[in-house]
Structure formats: structure tokens, C-alpha cells
Design a protein around this motif. Structure first.
Motif, short mmCIF file in Angstrom:
data_model
loop_
_atom_site.label_atom_id
_atom_site.label_comp_id
_atom_site.label_asym_id
_atom_site.label_seq_id
_atom_site.Cartn_x
_atom_site.Cartn_y
_atom_site.Cartn_z
N PHE A 59 35.39 53.05 36.37
CA PHE A 59 36.24 52.14 35.61
C PHE A 59 36.31 50.77 36.29
CE2 PHE A 59 39.55 50.94 32.76
CZ PHE A 59 40.42 50.14 33.49
N ASN A 60 36.13 49.73 35.46
CA ASN A 60 36.12 48.37 36.00
C ASN A 60 36.87 47.40 35.10
OD1 ASN A 60 34.07 45.61 36.49
ND2 ASN A 60 35.04 46.62 38.23
N GLY A 61 37.83 47.91 34.35
CA GLY A 61 38.64 47.01 33.55
C GLY A 61 38.71 47.43 32.10
N LEU A 62 39.80 47.02 31.44
CA LEU A 62 39.99 47.35 30.04
C LEU A 62 40.32 46.08 29.28
CD1 LEU A 62 41.65 50.43 28.54
CD2 LEU A 62 42.33 48.20 27.69
N PHE A 63 39.67 45.92 28.15
CA PHE A 63 39.81 44.72 27.33
C PHE A 63 40.35 45.09 25.96
CE2 PHE A 63 37.30 41.64 29.83
CZ PHE A 63 36.68 42.50 30.71
N TRP A 64 41.09 44.17 25.39
CA TRP A 64 41.49 44.28 23.99
C TRP A 64 40.91 43.09 23.23
CZ3 TRP A 64 43.87 48.24 21.52
CH2 TRP A 64 44.53 49.19 22.30
N TYR A 65 40.32 43.42 22.08
CA TYR A 65 39.75 42.40 21.20
C TYR A 65 40.37 42.54 19.82
CZ TYR A 65 35.98 41.20 24.47
OH TYR A 65 35.26 40.76 25.56
N GLN A 66 40.43 41.42 19.11
CA GLN A 66 40.85 41.42 17.72
C GLN A 66 39.63 41.11 16.85
OE1 GLN A 66 42.77 37.84 16.01
NE2 GLN A 66 44.53 39.13 15.52
N GLN A 67 39.47 41.86 15.78
CA GLN A 67 38.34 41.60 14.89
C GLN A 67 38.82 41.59 13.43
OE1 GLN A 67 35.13 44.52 14.79
NE2 GLN A 67 33.63 42.93 14.29
N HIS A 68 38.69 40.44 12.79
CA HIS A 68 38.94 40.36 11.36
C HIS A 68 37.69 40.81 10.62
CE1 HIS A 68 42.31 37.66 12.60
NE2 HIS A 68 42.89 38.26 11.58
N ALA A 69 37.90 41.32 9.42
CA ALA A 69 36.80 41.89 8.65
C ALA A 69 35.65 40.90 8.50
CB ALA A 69 37.30 42.33 7.28
N GLY A 70 34.46 41.35 8.82
CA GLY A 70 33.28 40.52 8.67
C GLY A 70 33.09 39.46 9.73
N GLU A 71 33.95 39.47 10.73
CA GLU A 71 33.83 38.47 11.80
C GLU A 71 33.58 39.14 13.14
OE1 GLU A 71 37.10 35.50 9.64
OE2 GLU A 71 37.20 35.87 11.80
N ALA A 72 33.20 38.34 14.12
CA ALA A 72 32.99 38.86 15.46
C ALA A 72 34.32 39.06 16.17
CB ALA A 72 32.10 37.90 16.25
N VAL B 93 36.38 49.53 27.29
CA VAL B 93 36.40 49.86 28.71
C VAL B 93 35.13 49.37 29.37
CG1 VAL B 93 36.40 51.76 30.38
CG2 VAL B 93 37.89 51.85 28.36
N ARG B 94 35.28 48.71 30.49
CA ARG B 94 34.12 48.26 31.25
C ARG B 94 33.92 49.19 32.43
NH1 ARG B 94 34.15 42.21 33.40
NH2 ARG B 94 35.58 43.08 34.94
N ARG B 95 32.67 49.52 32.66
CA ARG B 95 32.39 50.41 33.77
C ARG B 95 31.21 49.88 34.55
NH1 ARG B 95 28.58 54.86 31.44
NH2 ARG B 95 29.05 56.01 33.33
N LEU B 96 31.19 50.23 35.81
CA LEU B 96 30.09 49.85 36.67
C LEU B 96 29.03 50.94 36.62
CD1 LEU B 96 32.00 48.58 39.83
CD2 LEU B 96 30.80 47.20 38.14
N ARG B 97 27.81 50.50 36.39
CA ARG B 97 26.69 51.44 36.40
C ARG B 97 25.67 50.91 37.37
NH1 ARG B 97 24.93 52.00 30.23
NH2 ARG B 97 23.23 53.17 31.19
N SER B 98 25.15 51.75 38.21
CA SER B 98 24.20 51.31 39.23
C SER B 98 22.97 50.69 38.57
CB SER B 98 23.76 52.49 40.11
OG SER B 98 23.16 53.48 39.33
N GLY B 99 22.61 49.52 39.04
CA GLY B 99 21.43 48.84 38.53
C GLY B 99 21.65 48.17 37.19
N SER B 100 22.85 48.20 36.66
CA SER B 100 23.10 47.61 35.35
C SER B 100 24.26 46.63 35.42
CB SER B 100 23.43 48.68 34.31
OG SER B 100 22.39 49.59 34.17
N ALA B 101 24.23 45.70 34.53
CA ALA B 101 25.36 44.78 34.43
C ALA B 101 26.58 45.53 33.94
CB ALA B 101 25.01 43.66 33.45
#
Lengths: 117, 113
Positions: B29-42, B90-98
Motif C-alpha cells: 500500500f502506497n496511498g489512497l486517492f479519491w476521484y470524482q467522475q461526471h458521466a462521459g468525462e475523465a 489504491v496505489r501500490r508499489l510493485r517492484s520494477g514498476s511505477a
């Protein structure tokens, strides 16, 4: 703030066509960009991690020969959907993280809605 | 693997307070994010927690308990424009990966007048 531009925003094309989607970081450099796919009413699924100057890292189940990723510069990554078929129709979104530190969030492009007829 | 759970739908009234819960199971575990997404948008970034506790940002607050694998997003003084899907990631650390994000399925919030 960090801005990610994605182009085109909407593509409609015939089956068998190849489609290229561009993702640009406008005001920061991104050595790593991410490509996601989202089907209606579902969450974002990571397809691949695009690394500047090296090969992309694909998630399990994603065909690398079908979804070609090129990250030729620190501000541009492209995703090419080759020989697209109707099942490839989806919302494709890229993101990039500003290297201001490990706490920086990913910033998303506006997405590309791909419809294959 | 990873498992991220959040309610599929919630409904609340304009001006009220709503809490959207998210539970997760992950390694690295390397952090938790919350995002808002309206329909059809990023998605747009709302908040980030990496340490236990509450992070407040205007009408939005986010809480994290790493030992419980639990987070919530609190929205105060709800407005009609808050009707959207809220994604826990959820962000996680993976060896060799961003550092990569894995998203929950999202909670569709409907704000009623």
C-alpha cells in the motif's frame, strides 16, 4: 495545475481500421503515463504503463500487439488500437503524474470515446 | 491481488452531508486517492491519504485507516453539481514498476433537490 491533453475526444470508424490516440502533458514532464479503458458504468481498468524511452508494461490480458504504445518524448505518449473491432469500442483515458514528488496525484486527460462500427 | 469495495449507489439531499466508504485489501500500500467522475468525462482528483487520519479540503474530507483497510470520503453542504461517480483508488508499489493505481467500481451519488 498539471494539465493532460488527450486527442481526439471522439472517434467513429469502420471495423479493421487502426486508430491512434495522443496523450500530452502540457505544463510538466511525464516519464510515465498510464492508459486506462472504461466500459459503460464500470470503473477504470489499467491497460498499460507507458515509459518514456522504453517499452510499455502491459497488464495481464491486454494484447500488446493490438494496443501499441509509444512514449517517444517526456510529454507525449500514443496508443494505437490496431485493426479495431466493435468489441474495442470503449472510453480510453490516459493519465500522467507530475514529478513534483511521490504524493502527486495522477492527472487525467479528457478521454477518447472510440466507437467501431 | 487487490480488492477494493465501495457502494454502487447512494442518494442524498441538497445541503446534506454524505459519507462514501471504501474498503481495500492490497499488498505494498502506497496511498489512497479519491476521484470524482461526471458521466462521459475523465476523473478529477479530489483527495489523497497516505497516513492515517483526516484530510480536509473545503467541502470534501477524506479519512484513512491503514490497519483497517478503510477510507471514507465526506461531502458536506451537498450541491446538485456533486451528483457524479466517486472513485476510490489504491496505489501500490510493485517492484520494477511505477506506482500504479487500481480503481474501485465507483459510487454513483445522486443529489436530490
Amino acid at each position: 495545475g498539471a494539465v493532460v491533453s488527450q486527442h481526439p475526444s471522439w472517434v467513429i470508424c469502420k471495423s479493421g481500421t487502426s486508430v491512434k490516440i495522443e496523450c500530452r502533458s502540457l505544463d510538466f514532464q511525464a516519464t510515465t503515463m498510464f492508459w486506462y479503458r472504461q466500459f459503460p458504468k464500470q470503473s477504470l481498468m489499467l491497460m498499460a504503463t507507458s515509459n518514456e524511452g522504453s517499452k510499455a508494461t502491459y497488464e495481464q490480458g491486454v494484447e500488446k500487439d493490438k494496443f501499441l504504445i509509444n512514449h517517444a518524448s517526456l510529454t507525449l505518449s500514443t496508443l494505437t488500437v490496431t485493426s479495431a473491432h466493435p468489441e474495442d469500442s470503449s472510453f480510453y483515458i490516459c493519465s500522467a503524474r507530475d514529478w513534483g514528488g511521490p504524493d502527486q496525484p495522477q492527472h487525467f486527460g479528457d478521454g477518447t470515446r472510440l466507437s467501431i462500427l | 491481488g487487490q480488492n477494493i469495495d465501495q457502494p454502487t449507489e447512494m442518494t442524498a439531499t441538497e445541503g446534506a452531508i454524505v459519507q462514501i466508504n471504501c474498503t481495500y485489501q492490497t499488498s505494498g500500500f502506497n496511498g489512497l486517492f479519491w476521484y470524482q467522475q461526471h458521466a462521459g468525462e475523465a476523473p478529477t482528483f479530489l483527495s489523497y491519504n497516505v497516513l492515517d487520519g483526516l484530510e480536509e479540503k473545503g467541502r470534501f474530507s477524506s479519512f484513512l485507516s491503514r490497519s483497517k483497510g478503510y477510507s471514507y470520503l465526506l461531502l458536506k453542504e451537498l450541491q446538485m453539481k456533486d451528483s457524479a461517480s466517486y472513485l476510490c483508488a489504491v496505489r501500490r508499489l510493485r517492484s520494477g514498476s511505477a506506482r500504479q493505481l487500481t480503481f474501485g467500481s465507483g459510487t454513483q451519488l445522486t443529489v436530490l433537490p
